[in-house]
Design a protein around this motif. Structure first.
Motif, PDB file in Angstrom:
ATOM      1  N   GLY A   1       0.779  -1.215   0.019  1.00 31.53           N
ATOM      2  CA  GLY A   1      -0.063   0.005   0.095  1.00 31.53           C
ATOM      3  C   GLY A   1       0.784   1.290   0.024  1.00 31.53           C
ATOM      4  N   GLY A   2       0.156   2.462  -0.448  1.00 26.95           N
ATOM      5  CA  GLY A   2       0.865   3.969  -0.175  1.00 26.95           C
ATOM      6  C   GLY A   2       1.744   4.140  -1.054  1.00 26.95           C
ATOM      7  N   SER A   3       1.567   3.456  -2.415  1.00 25.06           N
ATOM      8  CA  SER A   3       2.596   3.719  -3.545  1.00 25.06           C
ATOM      9  C   SER A   3       2.315   4.960  -4.329  1.00 25.06           C
ATOM     10  CB  SER A   3       2.579   2.757  -4.477  1.00 25.06           C
ATOM     11  OG  SER A   3       1.496   2.655  -5.636  1.00 25.06           O
ATOM     12  N   ALA A   4       3.421   5.902  -4.761  1.00 24.48           N
ATOM     13  CA  ALA A   4       3.099   6.973  -5.625  1.00 24.48           C
ATOM     14  C   ALA A   4       3.148   6.578  -7.243  1.00 24.48           C
ATOM     15  CB  ALA A   4       4.253   7.992  -5.353  1.00 24.48           C
ATOM     16  N   THR A   5       3.496   5.290  -7.326  1.00 25.37           N
ATOM     17  CA  THR A   5       3.648   4.596  -8.745  1.00 25.37           C
ATOM     18  C   THR A   5       2.691   4.030  -9.521  1.00 25.37           C
ATOM     19  OG1 THR A   5       4.279   2.561  -8.115  1.00 25.37           O
ATOM     20  CG2 THR A   5       5.959   4.319  -7.903  1.00 25.37           C
ATOM     21  N   THR A   6       2.459   4.121 -10.792  1.00 25.52           N
ATOM     22  CA  THR A   6       1.530   3.358 -11.729  1.00 25.52           C
ATOM     23  C   THR A   6       2.472   2.723 -12.771  1.00 25.52           C
ATOM     24  OG1 THR A   6      -0.099   5.019 -11.087  1.00 25.52           O
ATOM     25  CG2 THR A   6      -0.499   3.303 -12.798  1.00 25.52           C
ATOM     26  N   ASP A   7       3.700   2.003 -12.459  1.00 28.10           N
ATOM     27  CA  ASP A   7       4.417   1.523 -13.434  1.00 28.10           C
ATOM     28  C   ASP A   7       4.573  -0.072 -13.488  1.00 28.10           C
ATOM     29  OD1 ASP A   7       5.996   0.735 -11.209  1.00 28.10           O
ATOM     30  OD2 ASP A   7       7.713   1.590 -11.636  1.00 28.10           O
TER      31      ASP A   7
ATOM     32  N   PRO B   1     -11.826  -0.176 -15.883  1.00 27.62           N
ATOM     33  CA  PRO B   1     -12.579   0.816 -14.931  1.00 27.62           C
ATOM     34  C   PRO B   1     -12.288   0.717 -13.512  1.00 27.62           C
ATOM     35  CG  PRO B   1     -14.086  -0.802 -15.764  1.00 27.62           C
ATOM     36  CD  PRO B   1     -12.913  -1.048 -16.582  1.00 27.62           C
ATOM     37  N   ASN B   2     -11.744  -0.421 -12.908  1.00 28.97           N
ATOM     38  CA  ASN B   2     -11.648  -0.749 -11.370  1.00 28.97           C
ATOM     39  C   ASN B   2      -9.905  -0.819 -11.401  1.00 28.97           C
ATOM     40  OD1 ASN B   2     -14.281  -0.526 -10.627  1.00 28.97           O
ATOM     41  ND2 ASN B   2     -14.487  -2.516 -11.383  1.00 28.97           N
ATOM     42  N   GLY B   3      -9.261  -0.663 -12.362  1.00 32.30           N
ATOM     43  CA  GLY B   3      -8.002  -0.962 -12.497  1.00 32.30           C
ATOM     44  C   GLY B   3      -7.051   0.125 -11.649  1.00 32.30           C
ATOM     45  N   ALA B   4      -5.654  -0.246 -11.755  1.00 35.19           N
ATOM     46  CA  ALA B   4      -4.506   0.578 -10.946  1.00 35.19           C
ATOM     47  C   ALA B   4      -4.798   1.927 -11.362  1.00 35.19           C
ATOM     48  CB  ALA B   4      -3.416  -0.083 -11.067  1.00 35.19           C
ATOM     49  N   ALA B   5      -4.611   2.282 -12.525  1.00 37.05           N
ATOM     50  CA  ALA B   5      -4.694   3.534 -13.105  1.00 37.05           C
ATOM     51  C   ALA B   5      -5.879   4.464 -12.639  1.00 37.05           C
ATOM     52  CB  ALA B   5      -3.950   3.673 -14.605  1.00 37.05           C
ATOM     53  N   VAL B   6      -7.103   3.678 -13.282  1.00 34.64           N
ATOM     54  CA  VAL B   6      -8.254   4.522 -13.294  1.00 34.64           C
ATOM     55  C   VAL B   6      -8.708   4.807 -11.668  1.00 34.64           C
ATOM     56  CG1 VAL B   6     -10.723   4.499 -13.576  1.00 34.64           C
ATOM     57  CG2 VAL B   6      -9.012   3.812 -15.196  1.00 34.64           C
ATOM     58  N   VAL B   7      -8.661   3.802 -10.796  1.00 39.22           N
ATOM     59  CA  VAL B   7      -9.076   4.034  -9.550  1.00 39.22           C
ATOM     60  C   VAL B   7      -8.054   4.683  -8.538  1.00 39.22           C
ATOM     61  CG1 VAL B   7      -9.533   2.757  -7.289  1.00 39.22           C
ATOM     62  CG2 VAL B   7     -10.264   1.882  -9.456  1.00 39.22           C
ATOM     63  N   PHE B   8      -6.756   4.387  -8.711  1.00 38.36           N
ATOM     64  CA  PHE B   8      -5.703   5.126  -7.691  1.00 38.36           C
ATOM     65  C   PHE B   8      -4.846   5.944  -8.508  1.00 38.36           C
ATOM     66  CE2 PHE B   8      -6.181   0.684  -6.523  1.00 38.36           C
ATOM     67  CZ  PHE B   8      -7.167   0.852  -5.329  1.00 38.36           C
ATOM     68  N   GLY B   9      -4.955   6.262  -9.595  1.00 38.80           N
ATOM     69  CA  GLY B   9      -4.177   7.184 -10.421  1.00 38.80           C
ATOM     70  C   GLY B   9      -4.467   8.739  -9.876  1.00 38.80           C
ATOM     71  N   PRO B  10      -5.792   9.071  -9.818  1.00 38.76           N
ATOM     72  CA  PRO B  10      -6.028  10.628  -9.503  1.00 38.76           C
ATOM     73  C   PRO B  10      -5.344  11.142  -8.171  1.00 38.76           C
ATOM     74  CG  PRO B  10      -8.202   9.280 -10.133  1.00 38.76           C
ATOM     75  CD  PRO B  10      -7.055   8.555 -10.081  1.00 38.76           C
ATOM     76  N   GLN B  11      -5.341  10.255  -7.197  1.00 37.70           N
ATOM     77  CA  GLN B  11      -4.417  10.576  -5.993  1.00 37.70           C
ATOM     78  C   GLN B  11      -3.267  10.666  -5.982  1.00 37.70           C
ATOM     79  OE1 GLN B  11      -5.683   7.238  -3.155  1.00 37.70           O
ATOM     80  NE2 GLN B  11      -3.807   6.283  -3.520  1.00 37.70           N
ATOM     81  N   LYS B  12      -2.622  10.272  -7.362  1.00 33.72           N
ATOM     82  CA  LYS B  12      -1.142  10.150  -7.550  1.00 33.72           C
ATOM     83  C   LYS B  12      -0.948  11.255  -8.393  1.00 33.72           C
ATOM     84  CE  LYS B  12      -0.832   5.059  -6.910  1.00 33.72           C
ATOM     85  NZ  LYS B  12      -0.475   3.889  -7.323  1.00 33.72           N
ATOM     86  N   GLY B  13      -1.843  12.068  -8.765  1.00 33.05           N
ATOM     87  CA  GLY B  13      -1.559  13.304  -9.559  1.00 33.05           C
ATOM     88  C   GLY B  13      -1.943  13.056 -11.047  1.00 33.05           C
ATOM     89  N   ALA B  14      -2.476  12.172 -11.465  1.00 31.68           N
ATOM     90  CA  ALA B  14      -3.048  11.805 -12.794  1.00 31.68           C
ATOM     91  C   ALA B  14      -4.232  12.664 -13.284  1.00 31.68           C
ATOM     92  CB  ALA B  14      -3.103  10.270 -13.194  1.00 31.68           C
ATOM     93  N   SER B  15      -4.228  13.322 -14.388  1.00 33.18           N
ATOM     94  CA  SER B  15      -5.536  13.756 -15.177  1.00 33.18           C
ATOM     95  C   SER B  15      -6.176  12.798 -15.691  1.00 33.18           C
ATOM     96  CB  SER B  15      -4.965  14.704 -16.211  1.00 33.18           C
ATOM     97  OG  SER B  15      -4.209  14.109 -17.329  1.00 33.18           O
ATOM     98  N   ILE B  16      -7.400  13.001 -16.257  1.00 36.41           N
ATOM     99  CA  ILE B  16      -8.231  11.788 -16.888  1.00 36.41           C
ATOM    100  C   ILE B  16      -7.271  11.346 -18.189  1.00 36.41           C
ATOM    101  CG2 ILE B  16     -10.292  11.618 -18.439  1.00 36.41           C
ATOM    102  CD1 ILE B  16     -11.757  13.433 -16.543  1.00 36.41           C
TER     103      ILE B  16
ATOM    104  N   GLY C   1      -6.262  -8.320  -7.026  1.00 34.30           N
ATOM    105  CA  GLY C   1      -4.949  -7.801  -6.490  1.00 34.30           C
ATOM    106  C   GLY C   1      -4.081  -7.432  -7.419  1.00 34.30           C
ATOM    107  N   SER C   2      -4.083  -7.779  -8.761  1.00 31.44           N
ATOM    108  CA  SER C   2      -2.935  -7.360  -9.791  1.00 31.44           C
ATOM    109  C   SER C   2      -2.654  -6.059 -10.037  1.00 31.44           C
ATOM    110  CB  SER C   2      -3.245  -7.924 -11.055  1.00 31.44           C
ATOM    111  OG  SER C   2      -4.466  -7.735 -11.489  1.00 31.44           O
ATOM    112  N   GLY C   3      -3.846  -5.116  -9.543  1.00 31.34           N
ATOM    113  CA  GLY C   3      -3.641  -3.746  -9.574  1.00 31.34           C
ATOM    114  C   GLY C   3      -3.196  -2.973  -8.509  1.00 31.34           C
ATOM    115  N   ALA C   4      -2.954  -3.841  -7.365  1.00 31.90           N
ATOM    116  CA  ALA C   4      -2.450  -3.204  -6.179  1.00 31.90           C
ATOM    117  C   ALA C   4      -0.871  -2.516  -6.316  1.00 31.90           C
ATOM    118  CB  ALA C   4      -2.074  -4.012  -5.115  1.00 31.90           C
ATOM    119  N   ALA C   5      -0.988  -1.288  -5.637  1.00 31.40           N
ATOM    120  CA  ALA C   5       0.207  -0.440  -5.719  1.00 31.40           C
ATOM    121  C   ALA C   5       0.594  -0.154  -7.291  1.00 31.40           C
ATOM    122  CB  ALA C   5       1.298  -1.138  -5.024  1.00 31.40           C
ATOM    123  N   GLY C   6      -0.288   0.391  -7.956  1.00 21.11           N
ATOM    124  CA  GLY C   6       0.097   0.767  -9.352  1.00 21.11           C
ATOM    125  C   GLY C   6       0.443  -0.408 -10.179  1.00 21.11           C
ATOM    126  N   GLY C   7      -0.242  -1.759  -9.991  1.00 18.90           N
ATOM    127  CA  GLY C   7       0.107  -2.935 -10.786  1.00 18.90           C
ATOM    128  C   GLY C   7       1.501  -3.593 -10.189  1.00 18.90           C
TER     129      GLY C   7
END
Length: 379
Positions: free
Chosen positions: A134-140, A201-216, A245-251
């Motif tokens: 948990g708590g990652s800043a990443t989506t890599d 739509p429930n994946g790593a980028a779409v769900v958690f990306g906004p809190q990491k600074g991502a635009s649409i 769980g494959s989408g946890a911590a930006g993948g």
């Protein structure tokens, strides 16, 4: 009375042990003769390393690694059981708290520092490496981790792809064997607090990306790049996307399970088991838990849910405190939460809420103790 205090951290505000101490101080003010047991928890995010290392009576080590935006950060890992068990967490090396809000960039944030942290822990040749996600800043997709472990992720020209989720779009070839060799015979157990898939739509980028600074637009790009990574991995026989769980911590969840062979476990269950929370709860008169927010998501693998379910098993009431209380947490109450309360005294700026959190926790615990003892006298 016997009071068990089992909170999580308040993200970007207080560590779990600070939350527990504040609640204990408050309760003791009103009921100094009560037995108070502090059991700080985590669900795989911030605080997992400290909680597990202390529970196992291990030792924390600090090293400097590459932060999510390329800057050096000091990260900790734990060693216990004569170094047979190592403990790390993504939040230490690649955490969102490492990056100021106005500097967050979901496209370029990299998990490379977590890979460096893994190498530091693996140097002790542990039999088991426990990793909190948990708590990652990443989506890599954990690409940075793989690169730090020695894997080659190359573009069409044979150059290493750029850092972050943006780099996955340029990925043309994979040589993952060096990363597998780096792990050696160490068994990897991963504490995961979400069941999100890698993409969609429930994946790593779409769900958690906004809190990491991502635009649409960036969310769409990151989702596509993670899907591209998954397709290339699948061509080589690696499945990083078909399981919860494959989408946890930006993948990272998908990568560690699908490529490094990790066992994914619900984070809160792993932590509660390690700290032997059940042995404390079964003889308690009251349990107090806490987290930064208690809402309709709390019932899904978060600390309050784990604590409530365990307390329900023994018929022990559970009170939850939160910095922010959502409109609907009925699912959590079904799991065993007796009641929940916000610790904030009124409308305020976020930074003011952070600054007052410790004092507010203390005050709330004191008032709960006064009420509890007043009601018990009436029985």
């Amino acid at each position: 009375m016997r009071i068990v205090i089992a909170p999580d951290s308040f993200k970007e505000c207080l560590a779990a042990d600070q939350v527990a101490s504040a609640l204990a101080r408050g309760w003791a003010k009103a009921a100094p003769r009560d037995e108070i047991i502090e059991v700080p928890l985590a669900d795989g995010g911030e605080g997992t390393t400290v909680a597990l290392t202390e529970a196992l009576q291990g030792e924390l080590h600090s090293v400097t690694v590459t932060g999510p935006m390329g800057e050096p950060v000091v990260a900790r890992y734990g060693l216990a059981n004569n170094s047979d068990t190592a403990i790390i967490e993504v939040a230490e090396g690649s955490g969102l708290h490492c990056v100021p809000p106005d500097e967050r960039n979901a496209l370029s944030a990299s998990s490379y520092g977590t890979g460096e942290l893994m190498l530091e822990a693996l140097a002790h040749k542990p039999k088991v490496l426990i990793m909190g996600l948990g708590g990652s800043a990443t989506t890599d997709g954990g690409a940075g981790i793989l690169q730090a472990l020695g894997a080659k992720l190359l573009d069409k020209e044979g150059n290493s792809i750029p850092a972050g989720g943006i780099g996955l779009g340029k990925l043309a070839s994979l040589d993952l064997q060096p990363a597998l060799d780096a792990l050696g015979n160490t068994r990897l157990v991963v504490a995961c607090d979400v069941n999100n898939p890698l993409t969609g739509p429930n994946g790593a980028a779409v769900v958690f990306g906004p809190q990491k600074g991502a635009s649409i637009q960036q969310l769409i790009k990151l989702d596509a790049n993670l899907a591209h990574f998954a397709r290339l991995a699948k061509k080589q026989g690696w499945d990083i996307s078909s399981f919860p769980g494959s989408g946890a911590a930006g993948g990272i969840g998908g990568m560690v399970a699908g490529i490094l062979g990790a066992q994914l476990r619900p984070g809160i269950e792993l932590v509660m088991e390690t700290v032997e929370l059940e042995s404390h709860i079964k003889t308690a008169d009251l349990v107090i838990t806490a987290e930064g927010a208690i809402d309709n998501q709390s019932a899904y693998g978060k600390t309050p849910a784990g604590v409530a379910l365990m307390a329900k098993k023994y018929g022990v009431p559970v009170v939850g405190f939160a910095g922010m209380l959502g409109q609907d947490f009925s699912a959590l109450q079904t799991q065993g939460l007796t009641a929940a309360f916000s610790i904030t005294r009124g409308p305020m700026e976020l930074q003011s809420a952070y600054a007052q959190a410790e004092a507010n926790l203390e005050q709330c615990a004191e008032q709960l103790a006064r009420l509890t003892h007043a009601l018990s006298k009436g029985d």
